[in-house]
Design a protein around this motif. Structure first.
Motif, PDB file in Angstrom:
ATOM      1  N   ILE A 109       0.863  -1.366   0.057  1.00  0.00           N
ATOM      2  CA  ILE A 109      -0.114   0.193  -0.067  1.00  0.00           C
ATOM      3  C   ILE A 109       0.851   1.251   0.078  1.00  0.00           C
ATOM      4  O   ILE A 109       0.667   2.356  -0.863  1.00  0.00           O
ATOM      5  CB  ILE A 109      -1.059   0.091   1.079  1.00  0.00           C
ATOM      6  CG1 ILE A 109      -1.918  -1.124   1.177  1.00  0.00           C
ATOM      7  CG2 ILE A 109      -1.827   1.315   1.126  1.00  0.00           C
ATOM      8  CD1 ILE A 109      -2.572  -1.435   0.004  1.00  0.00           C
ATOM      9  N   ALA A 110       1.972   1.256   0.911  1.00  0.00           N
ATOM     10  CA  ALA A 110       2.482   2.427   1.107  1.00  0.00           C
ATOM     11  C   ALA A 110       3.451   2.915  -0.270  1.00  0.00           C
ATOM     12  O   ALA A 110       4.062   1.977  -0.828  1.00  0.00           O
ATOM     13  CB  ALA A 110       3.742   2.337   2.011  1.00  0.00           C
ATOM     14  N   PRO A 111       3.212   3.890  -0.795  1.00  0.00           N
ATOM     15  CA  PRO A 111       3.753   4.525  -2.131  1.00  0.00           C
ATOM     16  C   PRO A 111       5.166   4.326  -2.309  1.00  0.00           C
ATOM     17  O   PRO A 111       6.150   4.882  -1.317  1.00  0.00           O
ATOM     18  CB  PRO A 111       3.225   5.824  -2.253  1.00  0.00           C
ATOM     19  CG  PRO A 111       2.209   5.880  -1.491  1.00  0.00           C
ATOM     20  CD  PRO A 111       2.288   5.260  -0.304  1.00  0.00           C
ATOM     21  N   GLY A 112       6.023   3.661  -3.180  1.00  0.00           N
ATOM     22  CA  GLY A 112       7.214   3.554  -3.550  1.00  0.00           C
ATOM     23  C   GLY A 112       7.968   2.604  -2.359  1.00  0.00           C
ATOM     24  O   GLY A 112       9.251   2.245  -2.627  1.00  0.00           O
ATOM     25  N   VAL A 113       7.584   2.113  -1.377  1.00  0.00           N
ATOM     26  CA  VAL A 113       8.265   1.435  -0.442  1.00  0.00           C
ATOM     27  C   VAL A 113       8.707   0.173  -0.848  1.00  0.00           C
ATOM     28  O   VAL A 113      10.020  -0.262  -0.713  1.00  0.00           O
ATOM     29  CB  VAL A 113       7.430   1.285   0.948  1.00  0.00           C
ATOM     30  CG1 VAL A 113       8.231  -0.035   1.704  1.00  0.00           C
ATOM     31  CG2 VAL A 113       7.315   2.182   1.787  1.00  0.00           C
ATOM     32  N   ARG A 114       7.706  -0.755  -1.532  1.00  0.00           N
ATOM     33  CA  ARG A 114       8.273  -1.851  -2.065  1.00  0.00           C
ATOM     34  C   ARG A 114       9.593  -1.632  -3.070  1.00  0.00           C
ATOM     35  O   ARG A 114      10.558  -2.549  -2.786  1.00  0.00           O
ATOM     36  CB  ARG A 114       7.304  -2.547  -3.045  1.00  0.00           C
ATOM     37  CG  ARG A 114       7.571  -3.811  -3.397  1.00  0.00           C
ATOM     38  CD  ARG A 114       6.323  -4.308  -4.422  1.00  0.00           C
ATOM     39  NE  ARG A 114       6.552  -5.819  -4.646  1.00  0.00           N
ATOM     40  CZ  ARG A 114       6.028  -6.818  -3.843  1.00  0.00           C
ATOM     41  NH1 ARG A 114       5.768  -6.463  -2.717  1.00  0.00           N
ATOM     42  NH2 ARG A 114       6.702  -7.909  -4.192  1.00  0.00           N
ATOM     43  N   ASP A 115       9.533  -0.970  -4.080  1.00  0.00           N
ATOM     44  CA  ASP A 115      10.444  -0.670  -4.963  1.00  0.00           C
ATOM     45  C   ASP A 115      11.857  -0.169  -4.180  1.00  0.00           C
ATOM     46  O   ASP A 115      12.986  -0.554  -4.644  1.00  0.00           O
ATOM     47  CB  ASP A 115      10.335   0.330  -5.994  1.00  0.00           C
ATOM     48  CG  ASP A 115       9.085  -0.206  -6.883  1.00  0.00           C
ATOM     49  OD1 ASP A 115       8.850  -1.320  -6.965  1.00  0.00           O
ATOM     50  OD2 ASP A 115       8.640   0.579  -7.604  1.00  0.00           O
ATOM     51  N   VAL A 116      11.682   0.710  -3.205  1.00  0.00           N
ATOM     52  CA  VAL A 116      12.796   1.049  -2.452  1.00  0.00           C
ATOM     53  C   VAL A 116      13.653  -0.153  -1.846  1.00  0.00           C
ATOM     54  O   VAL A 116      14.842  -0.119  -1.683  1.00  0.00           O
ATOM     55  CB  VAL A 116      12.449   2.159  -1.083  1.00  0.00           C
ATOM     56  CG1 VAL A 116      13.719   2.316  -0.311  1.00  0.00           C
ATOM     57  CG2 VAL A 116      11.959   3.606  -1.891  1.00  0.00           C
ATOM     58  N   LEU A 117      12.741  -1.032  -1.241  1.00  0.00           N
ATOM     59  CA  LEU A 117      13.356  -2.148  -0.590  1.00  0.00           C
ATOM     60  C   LEU A 117      14.041  -2.808  -1.583  1.00  0.00           C
ATOM     61  O   LEU A 117      15.095  -3.694  -1.275  1.00  0.00           O
ATOM     62  CB  LEU A 117      12.117  -3.038   0.012  1.00  0.00           C
ATOM     63  CG  LEU A 117      11.653  -2.409   1.206  1.00  0.00           C
ATOM     64  CD1 LEU A 117      10.270  -2.817   1.724  1.00  0.00           C
ATOM     65  CD2 LEU A 117      12.461  -2.235   2.429  1.00  0.00           C
ATOM     66  N   LEU A 118      13.530  -3.115  -2.702  1.00  0.00           N
ATOM     67  CA  LEU A 118      14.026  -3.971  -3.823  1.00  0.00           C
ATOM     68  C   LEU A 118      15.327  -3.562  -4.254  1.00  0.00           C
ATOM     69  O   LEU A 118      16.384  -4.423  -4.639  1.00  0.00           O
ATOM     70  CB  LEU A 118      12.927  -4.374  -5.031  1.00  0.00           C
ATOM     71  CG  LEU A 118      11.523  -5.267  -4.552  1.00  0.00           C
ATOM     72  CD1 LEU A 118      10.581  -5.278  -5.765  1.00  0.00           C
ATOM     73  CD2 LEU A 118      11.924  -6.619  -4.121  1.00  0.00           C
ATOM     74  N   THR A 119      15.360  -2.345  -4.542  1.00  0.00           N
ATOM     75  CA  THR A 119      16.521  -1.781  -5.126  1.00  0.00           C
ATOM     76  C   THR A 119      17.637  -1.638  -4.012  1.00  0.00           C
ATOM     77  O   THR A 119      18.675  -1.695  -4.484  1.00  0.00           O
ATOM     78  CB  THR A 119      16.314  -0.393  -5.761  1.00  0.00           C
ATOM     79  OG1 THR A 119      15.686   0.611  -4.971  1.00  0.00           O
ATOM     80  CG2 THR A 119      15.494  -0.643  -7.005  1.00  0.00           C
ATOM     81  N   GLY A 120      17.074  -1.348  -3.079  1.00  0.00           N
ATOM     82  CA  GLY A 120      18.034  -1.268  -1.808  1.00  0.00           C
ATOM     83  C   GLY A 120      18.822  -2.404  -1.571  1.00  0.00           C
ATOM     84  O   GLY A 120      19.967  -2.525  -1.248  1.00  0.00           O
ATOM     85  N   LYS A 121      17.926  -3.526  -1.689  1.00  0.00           N
ATOM     86  CA  LYS A 121      18.688  -4.648  -1.335  1.00  0.00           C
ATOM     87  C   LYS A 121      19.696  -4.986  -2.471  1.00  0.00           C
ATOM     88  O   LYS A 121      20.956  -5.634  -2.107  1.00  0.00           O
ATOM     89  CB  LYS A 121      17.940  -6.026  -1.255  1.00  0.00           C
ATOM     90  CG  LYS A 121      18.296  -7.289  -0.995  1.00  0.00           C
ATOM     91  CD  LYS A 121      18.770  -7.262   0.505  1.00  0.00           C
ATOM     92  CE  LYS A 121      19.168  -8.800   0.858  1.00  0.00           C
ATOM     93  NZ  LYS A 121      19.715  -8.752   2.431  1.00  0.00           N
ATOM     94  N   ALA A 122      19.517  -4.865  -3.700  1.00  0.00           N
ATOM     95  CA  ALA A 122      20.446  -5.106  -4.864  1.00  0.00           C
ATOM     96  C   ALA A 122      21.829  -4.118  -4.592  1.00  0.00           C
ATOM     97  O   ALA A 122      22.871  -4.743  -4.829  1.00  0.00           O
ATOM     98  CB  ALA A 122      19.994  -4.873  -6.309  1.00  0.00           C
ATOM     99  N   CYS A 123      21.631  -2.944  -4.204  1.00  0.00           N
ATOM    100  CA  CYS A 123      22.498  -1.967  -4.176  1.00  0.00           C
ATOM    101  C   CYS A 123      23.419  -2.333  -2.990  1.00  0.00           C
ATOM    102  O   CYS A 123      24.678  -2.158  -2.885  1.00  0.00           O
ATOM    103  CB  CYS A 123      21.944  -0.492  -3.878  1.00  0.00           C
ATOM    104  SG  CYS A 123      21.518   0.075  -5.364  1.00  0.00           S
ATOM    105  N   GLU A 124      22.858  -2.801  -1.917  1.00  0.00           N
ATOM    106  CA  GLU A 124      23.690  -3.290  -0.810  1.00  0.00           C
ATOM    107  C   GLU A 124      24.629  -4.525  -1.151  1.00  0.00           C
ATOM    108  O   GLU A 124      25.636  -4.457  -0.560  1.00  0.00           O
ATOM    109  CB  GLU A 124      22.743  -3.862   0.388  1.00  0.00           C
ATOM    110  CG  GLU A 124      23.261  -4.213   1.721  1.00  0.00           C
ATOM    111  CD  GLU A 124      23.736  -5.680   1.607  1.00  0.00           C
ATOM    112  OE1 GLU A 124      24.935  -6.154   2.186  1.00  0.00           O
ATOM    113  OE2 GLU A 124      23.240  -6.721   0.966  1.00  0.00           O
ATOM    114  N   ALA A 125      24.242  -5.391  -1.872  1.00  0.00           N
ATOM    115  CA  ALA A 125      24.902  -6.510  -2.313  1.00  0.00           C
ATOM    116  C   ALA A 125      26.266  -5.844  -3.239  1.00  0.00           C
ATOM    117  O   ALA A 125      27.243  -6.435  -3.417  1.00  0.00           O
ATOM    118  CB  ALA A 125      23.959  -7.346  -3.438  1.00  0.00           C
ATOM    119  N   VAL A 126      25.918  -4.694  -4.039  1.00  0.00           N
ATOM    120  CA  VAL A 126      27.031  -4.204  -4.867  1.00  0.00           C
ATOM    121  C   VAL A 126      28.121  -3.520  -3.884  1.00  0.00           C
ATOM    122  O   VAL A 126      28.934  -3.567  -4.191  1.00  0.00           O
ATOM    123  CB  VAL A 126      26.537  -2.998  -5.625  1.00  0.00           C
ATOM    124  CG1 VAL A 126      27.559  -2.130  -6.292  1.00  0.00           C
ATOM    125  CG2 VAL A 126      25.443  -3.659  -6.726  1.00  0.00           C
TER     126      VAL A 126
END
Length: 320
Positions: A109-126
């Motif tokens: 429901i919360a706008p943008g939260v899902r995409d923040v989490l998905l991209t954030g996890k990938a960037c953490e691995a980088v």
């Protein structure tokens, strides 16, 4: 050299297959690559003929030269729990929130939260390094959402950063965007030599550039060989139909007279397709990005075909 390779493309262009092949290509000669899935379709598991990927990094393939491909299917709910633990030390309280449905609410429901989490996890691995200060992975390859959503998906952290002026959420969003808008990242778009995919690719590149997101290459997938061109078709039509029939007879083909018309029709359709592909290839060439072509694997995609595509990408230098 970009360490985060994002692969997008219109549905049906084979972007997941290209992402998997790119991960293999980048993992050659002893390199380590993480292949990340963010859409929950388990397409990576199917391609590598392995069991369903859990929310953990798992080795799924060995590349030529001894490199390794690891894979991760990012789950937004689990990523949010990681986030809450990392920044707020909630621990068991975070798990309690999940039972109450708060985690599901936040990720749907919360706008943008899902995409923040998905991209954030990938960037953490980088960004992640081991105790010796070396990067945990030489490359991270993301099988990203389709072209029509890729810019918003990658740029959503900017929106969150604008809403949260201070605090952990703001800092996290800024850290993610520093990776996504840096030379560390390259966004590749997969297309076919067809009008709609090519147009969507052109639109996607324009949107990425407008958002200052780094573009990589256009990868033309499933390119079919050209057996006949229009000139060859013209050479066997008209008053030469009898000659075609005689040639078929000499070749030992029975009923050759009845085969001339359907054969010429197929040849004409092939020539028309070749011309259409020539037009779309010219459009792709004007997009201002490196272009790489991958052949169609006629027998269908399996592990052998995936390794073949990886060799094609490695030889063409995609991601280097």
């Amino acid at each position: 050299m970009s360490r985060l390779q994002v692969v997008s493309g219109k549905g049906g262009t084979g972007k997941t297959t290209v992402a998997a092949a790119l991960a293999l290509a980048l993992a050659t000669e002893g390199k380590r690559t993480l292949l990340v899935e963010v859409e929950g379709r388990q397409g990576i598991a199917q391609l590598f003929e392995t069991e369903t990927l859990p929310y953990e990094e798992r080795k799924i393939a060995v590349a030529p030269g001894g490199g390794e491909v690891h894979a991760l299917a990012i789950d937004a709910e689990r990523a949010l729990l990681d986030y809450l633990q990392m920044f707020y030390k909630l621990g068991s309280a975070g798990r309690a929130l999940k039972k109450l449905g708060a985690i599901d609410f936040a990720t749907t429901i919360a706008p943008g939260v899902r995409d923040v989490l998905l991209t954030g996890k990938a960037c953490e691995a980088v960004r992640r390094k081991d105790k010796q200060g070396r990067y945990a992975y030489d490359h991270v390859v993301m099988d990203a959402p389709p072209t029509g959503r890729i810019t918003r998906f990658l740029n959503v952290n900017d929106e969150v950063a604008g809403l949260a002026k201070i605090g952990p959420i703001h800092n996290q969003a800024q850290a993610v965007m520093r990776v996504l808008k840096s030379p560390e990242t390259a966004v590749h778009l997969v297309t076919l030599l067809e009008e709609m995919p090519v147009q969507e690719t052109a639109d996607g590149i324009a949107e990425l550039r407008a958002a200052d997101l780094p573009t990589g290459a256009v990868i033309v997938n499933m390119v079919r060989p050209h057996l006949l061109d229009e000139e060859a078709v013209r050479g066997v039509t008209g008053d030469r139909r009898k000659e075609v029939a005689k040639a078929l007879t000499r070749a030992g083909v029975t009923g050759s007279a009845k085969l001339v018309t359907p054969l010429l029709q197929e040849a004409a359709e092939h020539a028309e397709r070749v011309e259409l592909e020539r037009e779309q290839r010219a459009v792709v060439g004007e997009l201002g990005l490196p272009v790489h072509e991958l052949p169609m694997i006629g027998e269908g995609m399996d592990l052998a075909g995936l390794y073949r595509l990886a060799a094609e990408l490695r030889n063409s230098g995609v991601g280097k």
